[in-house]
Enzyme design. Structure first.
Site, mmCIF file in Angstrom:
data_model
loop_
_atom_site.group_PDB
_atom_site.id
_atom_site.type_symbol
_atom_site.label_atom_id
_atom_site.label_comp_id
_atom_site.label_asym_id
_atom_site.label_seq_id
_atom_site.Cartn_x
_atom_site.Cartn_y
_atom_site.Cartn_z
ATOM 1 N N HIS A 82 9.050 -2.905 17.409
ATOM 2 C CA HIS A 82 10.004 -3.940 17.092
ATOM 3 C C HIS A 82 9.428 -5.015 16.032
ATOM 4 O O HIS A 82 10.339 -5.249 15.046
ATOM 5 C CB HIS A 82 10.160 -4.838 18.362
ATOM 6 N N GLU A 114 15.613 -0.990 18.955
ATOM 7 C CA GLU A 114 15.001 -0.426 20.191
ATOM 8 C C GLU A 114 14.621 1.228 19.702
ATOM 9 O O GLU A 114 13.706 1.637 20.176
ATOM 10 C CB GLU A 114 16.078 -0.203 21.084
ATOM 11 N N HIS A 133 5.180 -0.862 22.203
ATOM 12 C CA HIS A 133 6.647 -0.655 22.164
ATOM 13 C C HIS A 133 7.103 -2.120 21.150
ATOM 14 O O HIS A 133 7.878 -1.946 20.461
ATOM 15 C CB HIS A 133 7.276 -0.886 23.610
ATOM 16 N N GLU A 134 6.326 -3.085 21.787
ATOM 17 C CA GLU A 134 6.698 -4.498 21.149
ATOM 18 C C GLU A 134 6.274 -4.451 19.513
ATOM 19 O O GLU A 134 6.725 -4.975 18.639
ATOM 20 C CB GLU A 134 6.118 -5.474 21.681
#
Length: 489
Positions: free
Chosen positions: A258, A284, A254-255
């Protein structure tokens, strides 16, 4: 030097100072000594005072009045600088300084209260944060809705009413899908012991698989995983649970989404108003498509199963299909960041409604825990057992990020649109993911979205990349098809 050149040179220094402030925030959540919190609050307040003075400098207004953009990118630079300037001049300098100081202190008190399961220790400082944010919202709104003014910081061009309409369209389908799934047998979960050091080694491998450039980044541990920085210094954090490796795996992926967005922005935009993700919803969309549509796909989890068994041996499931089911289990849980794709947006809807009520004055901080627990019981069917699983689980309110939460669900909506377009553009995507190769997928996202930074407005970049205006339909169709097949609905 023209007015445009002067403005760009001034903005570059301002952006650089903002990056330094961001690095201080990263340090505070990773390696800063606990006893340094009060001093760090003063340091953050001091740099915020400098940043506020620069962002509201009258010369910026003068330059904006006369600057002529040399091209489309220059026009976008002026748009973004003007938006920031017009918002900044509405906020008194002393208010900006007080917010920086109080939220820096509040962050530390939140972490301590969360660890101690002591909500009472956090509420007084949260009361201060909410009061300051209401004051800021009133200054920005100029008589309009406070919450809409706050949303502009995270998702320019949208309103609470528009978000509520999307949520209203999603909720019935989500609730029906969840109800149908929970009537089916629950897939087996992983079992075993997963040493933290092995998890952290795997995080570096996974981040690299998804395109994260570790020569311009690093991975550390934090209470709440996050990504920080832009351009050539983009850092991420993760966390480990020695009973549950999925927590670390999917927080990391997830990160990484980003971080790759920030690393892949055109270097020509470095340290300018365009050198960052255009909105938190678009940001996101990158983290969620990396984590879910790619990272939790049947194809990729098939490859990941091999990596897991090689690293840990017996993990409690016997084959790749059982591992895929385990990675996508729909099951009761309290934590937003650990929620499955079906239930995740319901967590966001809860927070969206509560923080709107807080900003409107319809809900007081003293009543927040009870309101959270009542709403959670109503939405999920079981009671919150402790504050760290309830109102204390997220860092956002402690640092004043009101208006941020709904962008998580918007990111899911945008990811649904992008995933549908990606599948058409890369028809053999599953074959590549099954080999642990994400290059075609991440390359498509880089070329069609990430490299542009803030060149286009949020909904415009999603429309350009996906070929249609964003709606919730592709996301809901994807969820119903994926989980319908997985659970035999």
């Amino acid at each position: 030097m023209t007015a445009f050149d002067d403005l760009m040179a001034f903005t570059r220094d301002t952006v650089a100072l903002g990056e330094i402030a961001g690095r201080m925030g990263w340090d505070q959540e990773t390696v800063m000594p606990r006893g340094a919190a009060p001093q760090r609050g003063e340091e953050m307040a001091a740099i915020e005072a400098v940043l506020h003075a620069r962002r509201s400098d009258p010369r910026v207004g003068d330059w904006l009045a006369t600057a002529v953009a040399p091209d489309a990118a220059g026009a976008a630079q002026l748009r973004e600088i003007r938006r920031s300037y017009e918002r900044t001049v509405k906020i008194p300098a002393d208010l900006a300084t007080r917010l920086a100081q109080v939220t820096s202190v509040a962050q530390g008190k939140w972490a301590a209260a969360r660890a101690a399961e002591d909500i009472a220790a956090f509420l007084p400082v949260l009361e201060e944060v909410v009061a300051l944010k209401r004051e800021e919202g009133a200054a920005l709104a100029a008589g309009g809705p406070l919450y809409d003014a706050m949303l502009e910081d995270y998702e320019p061009g949208t309103s609470a009413a528009e978000i509520a309409a999307i949520f209203d369209a999603m909720r019935p389908r989500l609730v029906a899908l969840r109800a149908a799934i929970l009537e089916r047998p629950d897939p087996a979960a992983l079992s075993g012991y997963y040493p933290a050091e092995t998890q952290l080694r795997m995080t570096h491998e996974l981040a690299t698989v998804f395109g994260y450039d570790l020569s311009r980044g690093r991975i550390d541990k934090a209470v709440h995983p996050f990504s920080s920085g832009s351009g050539n210094d983009v850092r991420i954090t993760t966390r480990t649970n020695e009973d549950d490796p999925f927590n670390c795996i999917y927080s990391t992926i997830h990160e990484t989404g980003h971080a790759c967005y920030e690393q892949n922005i055109d270097q020509a935009y470095l340290l300018t108003a365009l050198g960052r993700g255009v909105s938190m919803g678009v940001h996101e969309s990158q983290s969620r498509i990396y984590e879910n549509q790619l990272g939790r796909s049947r194809a990729f989890t098939g490859w990941l199963f091999g990596q897991m068994t090689e690293a840990y041996g017996d993990i409690g499931v016997g084959d790749a299909e059982a591992f895929y089911a385990a990675a996508n289990r729909v099951h009761p849980g309290y934590i937003r960041t650990e929620a499955d794709e079906v239930q995740y947006n319901l967590h966001i809807m809860l927070r969206f409604d509560l923080e709107r009520a807080l900003m409107a004055g319809d809900l007081q901080v003293a009543d927040l825990e009870a309101a959270w627990n009542d709403r959670f019981l109503r939405d999920f069917g079981y009671a919150v057992d402790k504050p760290s699983n309830g109102v204390l689980q997220d860092v956002h309110w402690s640092v004043g990020l009101f208006g941020y939460f709904p962008t998580y669900a918007l990111g899911n909506v945008y990811a649904g649109c992008l995933h549908a377009a990606l599948r058409q553009a890369v028809p053999d995507l599953d074959t590549q993911l099954a080999a642990g190769d994400t290059a075609a997928a991440t390359g498509w996202l880089r070329d069609n979205l990430q490299r542009h930074g803030s060149l286009y407005e949020p909904r415009e970049i999603i429309t350009r990349a996906s070929g249609a205006a964003p709606t919730e339909a592709p996301l809901m169709d994807y969820l119903e098809a994926k989980f319908g097949a997985l659970y035999g609905l």
